[in-house]
Enzyme design. Sequence first.
Site, PDB file in Angstrom:
ATOM      1  N   GLY A   5      50.562  70.311 156.690  1.00 15.18           N
ATOM      2  CA  GLY A   5      49.244  70.706 157.192  1.00 15.18           C
ATOM      3  C   GLY A   5      48.470  71.512 156.164  1.00 15.18           C
ATOM      4  O   GLY A   5      47.841  72.521 156.495  1.00 15.18           O
ATOM      5  N   SER A   7      45.920  70.478 154.290  1.00 14.11           N
ATOM      6  CA  SER A   7      44.553  70.027 153.999  1.00 14.11           C
ATOM      7  C   SER A   7      43.531  71.096 154.321  1.00 14.11           C
ATOM      8  O   SER A   7      42.442  71.109 153.749  1.00 14.11           O
ATOM      9  CB  SER A   7      44.250  68.765 154.810  1.00 14.11           C
ATOM     10  OG  SER A   7      44.537  68.973 156.179  1.00 14.11           O
ATOM     11  N   ARG A   8      43.883  71.978 155.258  1.00 10.10           N
ATOM     12  CA  ARG A   8      42.892  72.942 155.759  1.00 10.10           C
ATOM     13  C   ARG A   8      43.594  74.269 156.089  1.00 10.10           C
ATOM     14  O   ARG A   8      44.813  74.356 156.117  1.00 10.10           O
ATOM     15  CB  ARG A   8      42.251  72.414 157.048  1.00 10.10           C
ATOM     16  CG  ARG A   8      41.565  71.098 156.860  1.00 10.10           C
ATOM     17  CD  ARG A   8      40.872  70.600 158.108  1.00 10.10           C
ATOM     18  NE  ARG A   8      41.744  69.785 158.947  1.00 10.10           N
ATOM     19  CZ  ARG A   8      42.035  70.052 160.214  1.00 10.10           C
ATOM     20  NH1 ARG A   8      41.547  71.121 160.800  1.00 10.10           N
ATOM     21  NH2 ARG A   8      42.820  69.255 160.903  1.00 10.10           N
ATOM     22  N   VAL A  55      53.414  64.295 161.651  1.00  8.71           N
ATOM     23  CA  VAL A  55      54.717  64.965 161.820  1.00  8.71           C
ATOM     24  C   VAL A  55      55.334  64.693 163.195  1.00  8.71           C
ATOM     25  O   VAL A  55      56.502  64.992 163.416  1.00  8.71           O
ATOM     26  CB  VAL A  55      54.663  66.493 161.550  1.00  8.71           C
ATOM     27  CG1 VAL A  55      54.310  66.786 160.113  1.00  8.71           C
ATOM     28  CG2 VAL A  55      53.776  67.223 162.524  1.00  8.71           C
ATOM     29  N   SER A 135      53.330  81.745 166.108  1.00  9.75           N
ATOM     30  CA  SER A 135      52.091  82.322 166.643  1.00  9.75           C
ATOM     31  C   SER A 135      52.390  83.521 167.532  1.00  9.75           C
ATOM     32  O   SER A 135      53.435  83.578 168.200  1.00  9.75           O
ATOM     33  CB  SER A 135      51.356  81.273 167.480  1.00  9.75           C
ATOM     34  OG  SER A 135      50.273  81.853 168.160  1.00  9.75           O
ATOM     35  N   TYR A 148      51.405  75.133 173.945  1.00  6.89           N
ATOM     36  CA  TYR A 148      51.340  75.731 172.610  1.00  6.89           C
ATOM     37  C   TYR A 148      52.248  76.972 172.552  1.00  6.89           C
ATOM     38  O   TYR A 148      53.062  77.114 171.635  1.00  6.89           O
ATOM     39  CB  TYR A 148      49.894  76.112 172.285  1.00  6.89           C
ATOM     40  CG  TYR A 148      49.708  76.733 170.920  1.00  6.89           C
ATOM     41  CD1 TYR A 148      49.568  75.938 169.789  1.00  6.89           C
ATOM     42  CD2 TYR A 148      49.666  78.119 170.755  1.00  6.89           C
ATOM     43  CE1 TYR A 148      49.393  76.504 168.529  1.00  6.89           C
ATOM     44  CE2 TYR A 148      49.487  78.691 169.511  1.00  6.89           C
ATOM     45  CZ  TYR A 148      49.350  77.882 168.394  1.00  6.89           C
ATOM     46  OH  TYR A 148      49.186  78.451 167.156  1.00  6.89           O
ATOM     47  N   ALA A 150      54.762  77.648 174.410  1.00  9.91           N
ATOM     48  CA  ALA A 150      56.160  77.215 174.518  1.00  9.91           C
ATOM     49  C   ALA A 150      56.646  76.600 173.206  1.00  9.91           C
ATOM     50  O   ALA A 150      57.783  76.817 172.784  1.00  9.91           O
ATOM     51  CB  ALA A 150      56.302  76.205 175.659  1.00  9.91           C
ATOM     52  N   LYS A 152      55.717  77.340 170.218  1.00  8.45           N
ATOM     53  CA  LYS A 152      55.936  78.379 169.208  1.00  8.45           C
ATOM     54  C   LYS A 152      57.131  79.269 169.571  1.00  8.45           C
ATOM     55  O   LYS A 152      57.841  79.743 168.683  1.00  8.45           O
ATOM     56  CB  LYS A 152      54.664  79.204 169.031  1.00  8.45           C
ATOM     57  CG  LYS A 152      53.473  78.391 168.493  1.00  8.45           C
ATOM     58  CD  LYS A 152      53.755  77.758 167.136  1.00  8.45           C
ATOM     59  CE  LYS A 152      52.490  77.177 166.507  1.00  8.45           C
ATOM     60  NZ  LYS A 152      52.736  76.581 165.190  1.00  8.45           N
TER      61      LYS A 152
HETATM   62  P1  NAP Z   1      43.920  73.777 161.216  1.00  8.63           P
HETATM   63  O1  NAP Z   1      42.878  74.396 160.345  1.00  8.63           O
HETATM   64  O2  NAP Z   1      43.514  73.114 162.479  1.00  8.63           O
HETATM   65  O3  NAP Z   1      44.773  72.752 160.315  1.00  8.63           O
HETATM   66  C1  NAP Z   1      45.839  72.066 160.917  1.00  8.63           C
HETATM   67  C2  NAP Z   1      46.623  71.334 159.864  1.00  8.63           C
HETATM   68  O4  NAP Z   1      47.736  70.686 160.500  1.00  8.63           O
HETATM   69  C3  NAP Z   1      45.826  70.260 159.161  1.00  8.63           C
HETATM   70  O5  NAP Z   1      46.235  70.167 157.823  1.00  8.63           O
HETATM   71  C4  NAP Z   1      46.224  68.992 159.924  1.00  8.63           C
HETATM   72  O6  NAP Z   1      46.134  67.825 159.122  1.00  8.63           O
HETATM   73  C5  NAP Z   1      47.674  69.291 160.241  1.00  8.63           C
HETATM   74  N1  NAP Z   1      48.154  68.550 161.399  1.00  8.63           N
HETATM   75  C6  NAP Z   1      47.787  68.670 162.696  1.00  8.63           C
HETATM   76  N2  NAP Z   1      48.447  67.794 163.466  1.00  8.63           N
HETATM   77  C7  NAP Z   1      49.255  67.089 162.638  1.00  8.63           C
HETATM   78  C8  NAP Z   1      50.177  66.027 162.835  1.00  8.63           C
HETATM   79  N3  NAP Z   1      50.426  65.477 164.027  1.00  8.63           N
HETATM   80  N4  NAP Z   1      50.841  65.563 161.742  1.00  8.63           N
HETATM   81  C9  NAP Z   1      50.598  66.074 160.535  1.00  8.63           C
HETATM   82  N5  NAP Z   1      49.742  67.079 160.278  1.00  8.63           N
HETATM   83  C10 NAP Z   1      49.078  67.572 161.326  1.00  8.63           C
HETATM   84  O7  NAP Z   1      45.023  74.845 161.660  1.00  8.63           O
HETATM   85  P2  NAP Z   1      45.369  76.322 161.153  1.00  8.63           P
HETATM   86  O8  NAP Z   1      44.573  77.267 161.973  1.00  8.63           O
HETATM   87  O9  NAP Z   1      45.358  76.416 159.691  1.00  8.63           O
HETATM   88  O10 NAP Z   1      46.878  76.427 161.701  1.00  8.63           O
HETATM   89  C11 NAP Z   1      48.001  76.187 160.889  1.00  8.63           C
HETATM   90  C12 NAP Z   1      49.238  76.663 161.646  1.00  8.63           C
HETATM   91  O11 NAP Z   1      49.074  78.044 161.975  1.00  8.63           O
HETATM   92  C13 NAP Z   1      49.464  75.933 162.974  1.00  8.63           C
HETATM   93  O12 NAP Z   1      50.851  75.705 163.160  1.00  8.63           O
HETATM   94  C14 NAP Z   1      48.948  76.918 163.996  1.00  8.63           C
HETATM   95  O13 NAP Z   1      49.569  76.756 165.248  1.00  8.63           O
HETATM   96  C15 NAP Z   1      49.308  78.244 163.358  1.00  8.63           C
HETATM   97  N6  NAP Z   1      48.508  79.365 163.833  1.00  8.63           N
HETATM   98  C16 NAP Z   1      47.157  79.359 163.692  1.00  8.63           C
HETATM   99  C17 NAP Z   1      46.439  80.447 164.185  1.00  8.63           C
HETATM  100  C18 NAP Z   1      44.942  80.530 164.076  1.00  8.63           C
HETATM  101  O14 NAP Z   1      44.357  81.433 164.696  1.00  8.63           O
HETATM  102  N7  NAP Z   1      44.291  79.673 163.308  1.00  8.63           N
HETATM  103  C19 NAP Z   1      47.098  81.512 164.810  1.00  8.63           C
HETATM  104  C20 NAP Z   1      48.491  81.463 164.922  1.00  8.63           C
HETATM  105  C21 NAP Z   1      49.184  80.394 164.437  1.00  8.63           C
HETATM  106  P3  NAP Z   1      44.775  66.940 159.073  1.00  8.63           P
HETATM  107  O15 NAP Z   1      43.742  67.746 158.318  1.00  8.63           O
HETATM  108  O16 NAP Z   1      45.155  65.726 158.331  1.00  8.63           O
HETATM  109  O17 NAP Z   1      44.381  66.713 160.500  1.00  8.63           O
END
Ligand code: NAP
Length: 243
Positions: A5, A7-8, A55, A135, A148, A150, A152
Site C-alpha cells: 500500500g 502508492s499513497r 492483497v 490502528s 475495521y 476487529a 486491526k
Molecule cells: P490510503 O491513503 O487509503 O492508502 C491505502 C493503500 O492501501 C493504498 O496504497 C492502496 O492501494 C492500498 N490498498 C488498499 N486496499 C488494497 C488491496 N485490497 N490490495 C492491495 N493494496 C490495497 O490509506 P492510509 O491512510 O495511508 O492507511 C494505510 C494503513 O494505515 C492502513 O492499514 C490503515 O488502516 C492504517 N491506518 C490509517 C489511519 C489514518 O487515519 N489514515 C489511522 C490508523 C491506521 P491503491 O492506491 O492501489 O488503491
Amino acid sequence: MLVTGASRGIGRAVATAFAAAGDRVAIHHRSSPDLAEDLRAGLPGEGHVVVQADVADPAAVRRMVDEAAGALGGLDVVVNNAGVFLAHPVTEVSYEEWQAAWHDTLATNLLGAANVAWCAVRHMSRGGRIVNVSSRGAFRGEPDSPAYGASKAGMNAMGQSLAIALAPHGITVGTVAPGFVETDMTNEHLKAPRGDAIRAQSPFGRVAMPEEIAAAVVYLASPAAEWASGTIIDLNGASYLRS
Ligand code: NAP
C-alpha cells in the site's frame, strides 16, 4: 524492504523514509500504477521496484512477495500497511452490505497481512523485521466500521503470536497503532464539519502526518529494535491512552 500500500498515504511516507536511509524499496500497490511509478522515480538511491497485487488474493500475494524478493535479492524488512476502512453502521446497512464489508475488510486488512507475512518469512533466511500498521480503533472501537476495528485487533494479536514464533529465526514483529492520520483514507472526515472535533480528540489539537508514523516504522525495522519485538506502539497524540 517491501511496503504494501505504498502508492499513497502512510505507505508512501514509509517508502520515502526507508529510501532516504539508503534502503532499496519494493513499492506495492493494488490499482495505482502511476502513483507507484511516480514514487519510485522520485526516491533517492537506485534499485527500487514497483510490485502489484490485491492483497485479498492469496495467489497474487505470493507472486508479488516472490517478485519483490527476487528483485531485491531477498527481504530484510516487510511493512504490512495496505488496508481499507469501509463504513457499515450496524443499524443502517442491509445484511448483504454487512457481510460484504466484513468479508472485504478482513480479507484485506487481516488475511492479506497474514499471507504477506507467511510469504515474506520464506525470504528472510538471514533474519528480518516485520512491521504491521494497525490502528487505535483496535482498542478504542470503531462504531461505524466494526470490521475495521476487529481486523486491526486481529492484526495486533497476530503480531504478538508471530513475534514469539519467529524470534528463534532472528525475525522480529512490531506493530504501530496510529490514531487519525492525514491521508486519502481520512480526507473526507477531516474536511467535513466534524474535522474540528476529530482534531480536538488530541490535546495537541491536530491529527498526525504520515511521516510521523513512518518514523516509528523505521525504528521498529532497525537493528536496535530487537527487544521491542511483540510491541504495539501507540501513535495517537495522547487521544486515547490505554492502560
Ligand atoms: P490510503 O491513503 O487509503 O492508502 C491505502 C493503500 O492501501 C493504498 O496504497 C492502496 O492501494 C492500498 N490498498 C488498499 N486496499 C488494497 C488491496 N485490497 N490490495 C492491495 N493494496 C490495497 O490509506 P492510509 O491512510 O495511508 O492507511 C494505510 C494503513 O494505515 C492502513 O492499514 C490503515 O488502516 C492504517 N491506518 C490509517 C489511519 C489514518 O487515519 N489514515 C489511522 C490508523 C491506521 P491503491 O492506491 O492501489 O488503491
